[in-house]
Design an enzyme around this catalytic site. Structure first.
Site, short mmCIF file in Angstrom:
data_model
loop_
_atom_site.label_atom_id
_atom_site.label_comp_id
_atom_site.label_asym_id
_atom_site.label_seq_id
_atom_site.Cartn_x
_atom_site.Cartn_y
_atom_site.Cartn_z
N CYS A 54 1.00 -1.20 0.29
CA CYS A 54 -0.05 0.00 0.00
C CYS A 54 0.86 1.32 -0.10
O CYS A 54 1.97 1.25 0.69
CB CYS A 54 -0.84 -0.16 1.26
SG CYS A 54 -2.07 1.55 1.25
N CYS A 58 0.01 5.05 6.81
CA CYS A 58 -0.55 5.11 8.31
C CYS A 58 0.66 4.35 9.13
O CYS A 58 1.18 3.25 8.86
CB CYS A 58 -1.70 3.95 8.00
SG CYS A 58 -2.74 4.62 6.85
N CYS A 61 0.44 0.53 10.62
CA CYS A 61 0.04 -0.56 9.50
C CYS A 61 1.18 -1.09 8.76
O CYS A 61 1.92 -0.57 8.15
CB CYS A 61 -0.82 0.08 8.38
SG CYS A 61 -1.67 -1.23 7.22
N CYS A 98 -16.61 -9.64 6.03
CA CYS A 98 -15.77 -8.33 5.66
C CYS A 98 -14.57 -8.64 4.82
O CYS A 98 -13.81 -9.57 5.30
CB CYS A 98 -15.28 -7.42 6.96
SG CYS A 98 -17.03 -7.18 8.08
N CYS A 129 -19.43 -6.66 3.72
CA CYS A 129 -18.53 -5.26 3.95
C CYS A 129 -17.21 -5.45 3.40
O CYS A 129 -16.84 -6.38 3.33
CB CYS A 129 -18.53 -5.37 5.68
SG CYS A 129 -17.65 -3.83 6.02
N CYS A 189 -19.62 1.72 8.36
CA CYS A 189 -18.80 1.00 9.41
C CYS A 189 -17.62 2.15 9.69
O CYS A 189 -16.83 2.20 8.62
CB CYS A 189 -18.52 -0.29 9.07
SG CYS A 189 -17.22 -1.14 10.12
N ARG A 261 -18.10 -2.28 17.97
CA ARG A 261 -17.42 -3.40 17.81
C ARG A 261 -15.96 -3.78 18.44
O ARG A 261 -15.09 -2.50 18.21
CB ARG A 261 -17.19 -3.74 16.29
CG ARG A 261 -16.66 -5.12 15.98
CD ARG A 261 -16.44 -5.10 14.28
NE ARG A 261 -17.78 -5.34 13.89
CZ ARG A 261 -18.46 -4.92 12.73
NH1 ARG A 261 -17.46 -3.94 12.18
NH2 ARG A 261 -19.52 -4.95 12.44
#
Length: 320
Positions: A54, A58, A61, A98, A129, A189, A261
């Protein structure tokens, strides 16, 4: 049913966080019982359908191409493999499947493949999702047309602290994606991560951002930072577990009809900590042995904990 507010102010949210623990939990549990079966927990399963490489930075991550976190990148999974994982998740009790892909923003051809996955999972009788990064208007419309139930796009933290964690995408970019999803009629979400070195005010401001959206997210994942070797946030001072539980409780009070959640970080939580989170109003979990690329408690352990606590899986609420 509790009054849904979209006008929360910092001082009153900080006052909630500052309540004596027992008073806060009592208020959260009272709110929870007014809107949900207090002993029912919705179960979701999460699969990484495209891993690593990616372009985002972040700080938490391991999927960022900028960090050496020992992660092996993987291309978009074949649809048959995704549906096999979805069937396994359903057999283990998950009601929502998901799918996450490590993209800054998908290409249109990627969306077509994801739509096929969504339609295949829905054919199994599960909610769907996806989390794919930023979307265009046409991509969002295509996902809606394809039958997608939920789109995950977290704010991560407060706007004030955001630049300490991410510089390759703005806070407004995230809000714009949420607006596209909401306007297209797809359930939202959206939550965040705590324990990234943010202040107590930042945690309050994150919940204010979520609760003051034009519509509360239908699902609000609250993640506890999972520290991964090779990422910039490795070595961050761990968050006090009671602060995490307070965050769950305040989220429940502010967004009374949303699913709150327990997400990343559960592997580091004791059974007693998770029990207090359920008492504070958490009524959804991710389960399975992985959350994208980080470990998660094994399914059989979760089911044993549910049994000890007298909890059951399901998806209905009093409010809905």
């Amino acid at each position: 049913m509790s009054l849904l507010r979209h006008d929360w102010q910092l001082a009153e949210v900080q006052a909630l966080f500052a309540l004596p623990f027992n008073d806060l939990i009592f208020q959260a549990q009272t709110t929870h019982r007014a809107n949900f079966d207090p002993n029912e927990v919705q179960i979701s399963s999460l699969l990484s359908i495209k891993t690593g490489s990616c372009s985002e930075d972040c700080g938490y991550c391991p999927q960022s191409a900028r960090y050496d976190a020992g992660l092996t990148p993987e291309a978009l999974m074949p649809i048959a493999k995704v549906l096999e994982s979805a069937q396994q998740a359903k057999d283990q009790g998950a009601s929502r499947f998901c799918m996450g892909a490590a993209w800054r923003q998908p290409k249109d051809r990627d969306i077509e493949r994801v739509v096929e996955m969504v339609q295949g999972v829905k054919a199994l009788g599960m909610e769907t999702c996806v989390t794919l990064g930023m979307l265009t208007d046409s991509q969002t419309a295509r996902l809606k047309e394809g039958g997608l139930d939920y789109y995950n796009h977290n704010l991560d933290t407060s706007e004030d602290y955001y630049s300490e964690v991410i510089t390759t995408r703005t806070y407004q970019d995230r809000l714009d994606t949420l607006a596209r999803v909401r306007d297209a009629g797809i359930n939202v979400c959206c939550g965040g991560i705590v324990g990234m070195g943010e202040s107590s005010a930042d945690r309050a401001k994150l919940l204010i951002e979520l609760a003051n959206l034009p519509k509360h997210p239908e699902s609000v994942p609250i993640n506890m930072l999972v520290q991964v070797e090779g990422t910039p946030l490795m070595g961050t001072e761990p968050l006090d577990p009671l602060v995490f539980i307070r965050t769950i409780a305040v989220a429940r009070i502010m967004m009374p009809t949303s699913r709150v959640r327990l997400s990343a970080g559960r592997k580091e939580m004791s059974d007693e900590m998770q029990a207090l989170c359920f008492l504070a109003g958490a009524n959804s979990i991710f389960y399975g042995d992985k959350l994208l690329t980080t470990d998660n408690p094994m399914t059989n352990h979760d089911m044993a904990l549910f049994d000890r606590l007298g909890l059951h899986s399901g998806g209905s609420s009093y409010a809905n």
